[in-house]
Motif scaffolding. Structure first.
Motif, PDB file in Angstrom:
ATOM      1  N   ILE A 104      38.722  48.628  36.842  1.00  0.00           N
ATOM      2  CA  ILE A 104      38.894  47.180  36.635  1.00  0.00           C
ATOM      3  C   ILE A 104      37.617  46.591  36.051  1.00  0.00           C
ATOM      4  CG2 ILE A 104      39.420  44.981  37.767  1.00  0.00           C
ATOM      5  CD1 ILE A 104      40.967  46.590  39.888  1.00  0.00           C
ATOM      6  N   VAL A 105      36.469  47.090  36.525  1.00  0.00           N
ATOM      7  CA  VAL A 105      35.179  46.659  35.977  1.00  0.00           C
ATOM      8  C   VAL A 105      35.120  46.983  34.487  1.00  0.00           C
ATOM      9  CG1 VAL A 105      32.676  46.978  36.074  1.00  0.00           C
ATOM     10  CG2 VAL A 105      34.005  46.931  38.193  1.00  0.00           C
ATOM     11  N   TRP A 106      35.571  48.187  34.120  1.00  0.00           N
ATOM     12  CA  TRP A 106      35.600  48.590  32.707  1.00  0.00           C
ATOM     13  C   TRP A 106      36.487  47.647  31.898  1.00  0.00           C
ATOM     14  CZ3 TRP A 106      39.871  50.845  29.951  1.00  0.00           C
ATOM     15  CH2 TRP A 106      39.538  51.249  28.644  1.00  0.00           C
ATOM     16  N   LEU A 107      37.641  47.293  32.439  1.00  0.00           N
ATOM     17  CA  LEU A 107      38.543  46.360  31.750  1.00  0.00           C
ATOM     18  C   LEU A 107      37.876  45.007  31.543  1.00  0.00           C
ATOM     19  CD1 LEU A 107      41.903  47.143  33.624  1.00  0.00           C
ATOM     20  CD2 LEU A 107      41.312  47.773  31.273  1.00  0.00           C
ATOM     21  N   GLY A 108      37.075  44.586  32.545  1.00  0.00           N
ATOM     22  CA  GLY A 108      36.355  43.320  32.422  1.00  0.00           C
ATOM     23  C   GLY A 108      35.257  43.385  31.378  1.00  0.00           C
ATOM     24  N   LYS A 114      40.259  39.208  31.709  1.00  0.00           N
ATOM     25  CA  LYS A 114      39.561  37.997  31.298  1.00  0.00           C
ATOM     26  C   LYS A 114      38.774  37.298  32.405  1.00  0.00           C
ATOM     27  CE  LYS A 114      41.249  38.330  27.125  1.00  0.00           C
ATOM     28  NZ  LYS A 114      40.369  38.731  26.001  1.00  0.00           N
ATOM     29  N   ASN A 115      39.126  37.552  33.671  1.00  0.00           N
ATOM     30  CA  ASN A 115      38.465  36.845  34.770  1.00  0.00           C
ATOM     31  C   ASN A 115      37.111  37.510  35.057  1.00  0.00           C
ATOM     32  OD1 ASN A 115      37.694  35.637  37.227  1.00  0.00           O
ATOM     33  ND2 ASN A 115      39.835  35.313  37.818  1.00  0.00           N
ATOM     34  N   LYS A 116      36.041  36.984  34.460  1.00  0.00           N
ATOM     35  CA  LYS A 116      34.719  37.612  34.569  1.00  0.00           C
ATOM     36  C   LYS A 116      34.150  37.538  35.980  1.00  0.00           C
ATOM     37  CE  LYS A 116      33.257  37.117  29.764  1.00  0.00           C
ATOM     38  NZ  LYS A 116      32.203  36.594  28.838  1.00  0.00           N
TER      39      LYS A 116
END
Length: 235
Positions: A104-108, A114-116
């Motif tokens: 999920i961190v990678w997706l961020g 989009k939710n930083k």
């Protein structure tokens, strides 16, 4: 064996080593933490290498959480004490959670998620999971080294009238003890790295200290993944 044959064998081992995704990940980890050590948290080329390598490593770890999930539900060797079983399973659960959240961190980081703010929070939670797994690993290794030490002493008493170093079982136990000791050092260093990444003691565990411990820990991981060299045949 000719020098050409020896070179071929050594290159074959190198190819075998570099074909492992885990080995490439640990080499990148060494580059990442080496850059962190050089940058000491200051903007510049070294910090850019640190950040870009960190992001690249996350691709290597996609779906890797399945490995520890499998280990979590797998049977343990018979005769393992219950405290070590519980610590080992806790390590698997925490490491699997870390690797899952890290995706999920990678997706961020790539902008897909989009939710930083939430991505940053998940990143901190994942690091706490990694630190917890390192603590569990440290305790497991201490327990296993203690068990091996008792086993070696018992075997030494049985072999007191002979050369114990000629005994295959004794040599195997010594080698296992050395491997466990190295794993213990690595796990302890990873705890320091996690403390540094979480900035739990920023005055003592600076980015340079984090980078130094992470670099040495990565070199240990690279060493642990080396393929065993086949023994030379005697005429």
């Amino acid at each position: 064996m000719s020098s050409l044959d020896a070179t071929r064998a050594e290159l074959g081992l190198l190819v075998l080593y570099l074909n492992k995704a885990e080995a490439r990940d640990k080499i990148c980890r060494a580059i990442q933490y080496g850059s962190k050590f050089l940058s000491n948290g200051q903007p510049g080329t070294a910090q850019n290498v640190d950040k870009s390598t960190s992001l690249a490593r996350k691709v290597f770890r996609l779906l890797k959480f399945v490995n520890d999930l499998h280990a979590l539900i797998s049977l343990v060797p018979q005769g393992t004490p219950l405290p070590l079983i519980l610590l080992g399973k806790s390590k698997n659960a925490l490491l699997s959670t870390f690797l899952f959240l890290d995706q999920i961190v990678w997706l961020g980081r790539t902008g897909i998620y989009k939710n930083k703010e939430r991505a940053e929070l998940i990143g901190r939670i994942s690091l706490y999971c990694w630190m917890g797994s390192s603590v569990c690993t440290t305790l497991v290794e201490i327990g296993e080294i203690g068990r091996l030490s008792a086993s070696v002493k018992k075997l030494e008493k049985e072999l007191k009238n002979s050369d114990k170093y000629q005994n295959e079982q004794y040599r195997a136990k010594l080698q296992k003890s050395n491997e466990r000791s190295l794993a213990l050092v690595k796990a302890a260093m990873d705890i320091v790295v996690a403390v540094g990444l979480l900035q739990l003691a920023p005055k003592k565990v600076t980015p340079r200290v984090t980078g130094a411990f992470g670099f040495v820990s990565s070199l240990i991981s690279c060493y642990q993944l080396l393929p065993s060299q086949p023994k030379a045949k005697t005429a």
